[in-house]
Design a protein around this motif. Structure first.
Motif, PDB file in Angstrom:
ATOM      1  N   CYS A  46      51.031  -4.935  17.328  1.00 27.14           N
ATOM      2  CA  CYS A  46      50.173  -5.745  16.859  1.00 27.14           C
ATOM      3  C   CYS A  46      50.638  -6.934  15.745  1.00 27.14           C
ATOM      4  O   CYS A  46      50.167  -5.921  14.727  1.00 27.14           O
ATOM      5  CB  CYS A  46      49.000  -5.826  17.340  1.00 27.14           C
TER       6      CYS A  46
ATOM      7  N   HIS B  58      49.184  -9.227  14.119  1.00 26.58           N
ATOM      8  CA  HIS B  58      47.421  -9.618  13.529  1.00 26.58           C
ATOM      9  C   HIS B  58      47.557  -8.460  12.210  1.00 26.58           C
ATOM     10  O   HIS B  58      47.365  -8.501  10.968  1.00 26.58           O
ATOM     11  CB  HIS B  58      46.658  -9.367  14.535  1.00 26.58           C
ATOM     12  N   GLN B  59      47.175  -7.306  12.712  1.00 27.61           N
ATOM     13  CA  GLN B  59      46.908  -5.919  11.930  1.00 27.61           C
ATOM     14  C   GLN B  59      47.358  -4.852  11.888  1.00 27.61           C
ATOM     15  O   GLN B  59      47.423  -3.344  10.815  1.00 27.61           O
ATOM     16  CB  GLN B  59      45.142  -5.936  11.353  1.00 27.61           C
ATOM     17  N   GLY B  60      48.959  -4.479  13.217  1.00 28.68           N
ATOM     18  CA  GLY B  60      49.589  -3.674  13.049  1.00 28.68           C
ATOM     19  C   GLY B  60      49.052  -2.629  13.676  1.00 28.68           C
ATOM     20  O   GLY B  60      49.709  -0.897  13.352  1.00 28.68           O
ATOM     21  N   CYS B  61      48.199  -2.255  14.411  1.00 30.18           N
ATOM     22  CA  CYS B  61      47.533  -1.036  15.704  1.00 30.18           C
ATOM     23  C   CYS B  61      48.668  -1.655  16.968  1.00 30.18           C
ATOM     24  O   CYS B  61      49.234  -2.015  16.718  1.00 30.18           O
ATOM     25  CB  CYS B  61      46.037  -1.763  16.125  1.00 30.18           C
TER      26      CYS B  61
ATOM     27  N   CYS C 212      45.908  -5.313  22.475  1.00 31.34           N
ATOM     28  CA  CYS C 212      45.833  -4.156  21.761  1.00 31.34           C
ATOM     29  C   CYS C 212      43.899  -3.850  21.411  1.00 31.34           C
ATOM     30  O   CYS C 212      43.035  -5.271  21.315  1.00 31.34           O
ATOM     31  CB  CYS C 212      45.537  -5.606  20.311  1.00 31.34           C
TER      32      CYS C 212
ATOM     33  N   CYS D 272      41.933  -2.830  18.919  1.00 35.92           N
ATOM     34  CA  CYS D 272      41.130  -3.506  18.113  1.00 35.92           C
ATOM     35  C   CYS D 272      40.783  -4.822  17.540  1.00 35.92           C
ATOM     36  O   CYS D 272      39.607  -4.469  16.945  1.00 35.92           O
ATOM     37  CB  CYS D 272      42.324  -3.324  16.452  1.00 35.92           C
ATOM     38  N   HIS D 273      41.318  -5.643  18.270  1.00 38.38           N
ATOM     39  CA  HIS D 273      40.655  -7.249  18.146  1.00 38.38           C
ATOM     40  C   HIS D 273      40.303  -7.998  19.751  1.00 38.38           C
ATOM     41  O   HIS D 273      40.639  -9.136  19.344  1.00 38.38           O
ATOM     42  CB  HIS D 273      40.946  -7.729  16.571  1.00 38.38           C
ATOM     43  N   ASP D 274      41.431  -7.054  20.770  1.00 40.61           N
ATOM     44  CA  ASP D 274      41.475  -7.729  21.839  1.00 40.61           C
ATOM     45  C   ASP D 274      42.119  -8.780  21.672  1.00 40.61           C
ATOM     46  O   ASP D 274      42.404  -9.685  23.116  1.00 40.61           O
ATOM     47  CB  ASP D 274      40.444  -8.063  22.187  1.00 40.61           C
ATOM     48  N   SER D 275      43.439  -8.901  21.139  1.00 42.59           N
ATOM     49  CA  SER D 275      44.091  -9.786  21.217  1.00 42.59           C
ATOM     50  C   SER D 275      45.079  -9.522  22.565  1.00 42.59           C
ATOM     51  O   SER D 275      44.988  -7.925  23.017  1.00 42.59           O
ATOM     52  CB  SER D 275      45.302  -9.782  19.862  1.00 42.59           C
TER      53      SER D 275
HETATM   54 FE1  FES Z   1      46.530  -6.319  17.180  1.00 40.64          FE
HETATM   55 FE2  FES Z   1      44.074  -7.332  15.319  1.00 40.64          FE
HETATM   56  S1  FES Z   1      45.263  -5.509  15.186  1.00 40.64           S
HETATM   57  S2  FES Z   1      44.172  -7.658  17.644  1.00 40.64           S
END
Ligand code: FES
Length: 143
Positions: A88, A90-93, A105, A107-110
């Motif tokens: 992802c 956003h922050q790499g999940c 994703c 982690c933060h539902d992107s």
């Molecule tokens: Fe994927 Fe934040 S790391 S939405």
């Protein structure tokens, strides 16, 4: 005395043999499991690259995330195989699943499009980069 030494040596050999036998049994079961994994990988790949997924495992509208290579494979419509980085932006999940042609994703539902990787829902602001794959029989292989 000589007989006692002989007995001790014999029992020592037996003890070592017993350990080896125990290890042999344990080791024998693990490699056979690993061999099964290797066999399935080998069976899944018909080219130079290893298969990252099987077409049959990728449902239409869904997808498969291969954690080892960080690739998500999707099938937005019957027979259309797509692949994207599973990381992802956003922050790499790692994305975790594909539902109704949305790559999610955890982690933060992107959410991202299973068609082209575009952002459908933030907080991510960038889409998932496409990955090059080829379909060889039932195997999906990195190109
Ligand atoms: Fe994927 Fe934040 S790391 S939405």
């Amino acid at each position: 005395m000589v007989e006692r030494r002989t007995v001790l040596q014999v029992s020592g050999v037996l003890a070592v043999g017993g350990v080896l036998a125990a290890c042999g049994g344990g080791a024998g079961s693990e490699p056979s499991g690993a061999a099964a994994g290797v066999a399935s990988d080998a069976a899944g790949s018909s080219g130079e690259g290893a298969a990252i997924a099987s077409v049959g495992d990728v449902p239409v509208g869904g997808g498969v995330v291969n954690d080892e290579v960080a690739i998500v494979v999707t099938q937005p419509s019957d027979g259309s195989i797509k692949a994207f980085t599973a990381v992802c932006p956003h922050q790499g999940c790692l994305v975790s699943e594909v539902v109704d042609n949305e790559i999610i994703c955890p982690c933060h539902d992107s959410r991202f499009s299973a068609v082209d990787g575009a952002v459908l829902q933030g907080p991510a602001t960038e889409g998932l980069a496409a990955a090059s794959v080829v379909v060889q029989g039932d195997s999906i292989v990195l190109a």
